[in-house]
Design an enzyme around this catalytic site. Structure first.
Site, PDB file in Angstrom:
ATOM      1  N   SER A 139       0.813  -1.306  -0.102  1.00 41.00           N
ATOM      2  CA  SER A 139      -0.022   0.112  -0.030  1.00 41.00           C
ATOM      3  C   SER A 139       0.898   1.286  -0.007  1.00 41.00           C
ATOM      4  O   SER A 139       2.094   1.079   0.512  1.00 41.00           O
ATOM      5  CB  SER A 139      -0.950  -0.045   1.178  1.00 41.00           C
ATOM      6  OG  SER A 139      -1.610   1.391   1.550  1.00 41.00           O
ATOM      7  N   TYR A 152      -1.741  -1.428  10.712  1.00 38.93           N
ATOM      8  CA  TYR A 152      -2.077  -1.720   9.406  1.00 38.93           C
ATOM      9  C   TYR A 152      -0.859  -0.989   8.698  1.00 38.93           C
ATOM     10  O   TYR A 152      -0.289  -1.728   7.775  1.00 38.93           O
ATOM     11  CB  TYR A 152      -3.336  -1.145   8.759  1.00 38.93           C
ATOM     12  CG  TYR A 152      -3.569  -1.121   7.314  1.00 38.93           C
ATOM     13  CD1 TYR A 152      -3.890  -2.317   6.699  1.00 38.93           C
ATOM     14  CD2 TYR A 152      -3.342  -0.221   6.528  1.00 38.93           C
ATOM     15  CE1 TYR A 152      -3.710  -2.481   5.362  1.00 38.93           C
ATOM     16  CE2 TYR A 152      -3.253  -0.063   5.248  1.00 38.93           C
ATOM     17  CZ  TYR A 152      -3.584  -1.542   4.562  1.00 38.93           C
ATOM     18  OH  TYR A 152      -3.652  -1.536   3.171  1.00 38.93           O
TER      19      TYR A 152
END
Length: 259
Positions: A139, A152
């Site tokens: 990401s 995360y």
């Protein structure tokens, strides 16, 4: 002789689903892995209807204890050999870390990091033997500290670091290793993570199909990192000139608006 396959985790929806379509459209026989068997079956039908090779479906909850070992045994039992591994399975949680469920956050670490690492190590020999490739879905969060989604962001930083190191280790074996680092993508991921997309997401968002296509093309030409979309590509460049304290404050403000 074992059949060569592309193993895609988290294939039942979102980026994983679109990656399966792209690989199949280019002639790859895919092994589709996810929890929901009915969605995998629908995807397999879609791929076949579009003229792609019939995929192999293996319903599996990779978050369950021993799941990776069982998946590996199933692949061997079906006389398959992985030449391309696509580590896409993962999830996020939005909120202040101390306020979120501890067990869910540890489960996130297990899936986003431990499972990805386990799969990579288990299938590295097979990928090397076939001079194949590894595509890890990270990401743009991997480049940032993430107050408001601390665990995360940290898991994706691991994925990026691990991918780059594996790329260096496997280069001489002729293996392509790529990290796919999208921004926010309109999928079920956001609902599960528990945040509402804001203006920042609209600027950074790229459709899942476009992310998948960029990831496939990047792996095929052996790019180290793929950042789909102009705004997403700009982030790592801008971070070179912005003090870390300002980055932390900006991310924290964005996450507060999302939660």
């Amino acid at each position: 002789m074992a059949a060569r396959v592309t193993l895609i985790t988290g294939a039942s929806s979102g980026i994983g689903l679109e990656l399966a379509k792209v690989f199949a459209a280019h002639g790859h026989t895919c092994v589709l892995v996810a929890r929901r068997a009915e969605l995998l079956a629908e995807l397999a039908d879609t791929i076949v209807a579009a003229g792609g090779p019939e995929p192999v479906i293996i319903p599996c909850d990779l978050a369950a204890a021993g799941a990776v070992a069982k998946l590996a045994d199933e692949i061997v039992a079906r006389d398959l050999e992985v030449d391309i591994l696509v580590n896409n399975a993962g999830f996020g949680l939005a909120g202040v870390a101390r306020s979120l469920d501890r067990e869910q956050q540890l489960a996130m670490i297990d899936l986003n990091i431990r499972t990805l690492t386990d799969l990579t190590l288990r299938f590295s020999d097979s990928v090397v033997r076939h001079r194949g490739g590894i595509l890890n879905v990270a990401s743009v969060a991997a480049f940032l500290p993430g107050p408001g989604m601390a665990v995360y962001y940290a898991t994706k930083a691991f994925v990026l670091s691990f991918t780059e190191a594996q790329r260096a280790e496997l280069r001489k074996a002729g293996v392509r290793v790529t990290a796919l680092c999208p921004g926010p993508v309109p999928t079920g991921f956001q609902a599960r993570a528990g945040f509402v997309p804001g203006m920042d997401s609209k600027v950074l968002t790229v459709a899942a199909a476009d992310v998948a296509r960029a990831g496939y093309e990047g792996l095929m030409v052996n790019r180290q990192v793929v950042l789909p979309g102009f705004a997403v590509r700009a982030i790592p460049v801008l971070l070179r000139f912005i003090p870390r304290a300002l980055v932390l404050a900006a991310v924290a403000k964005v996450q507060q608006r999302r939660s």
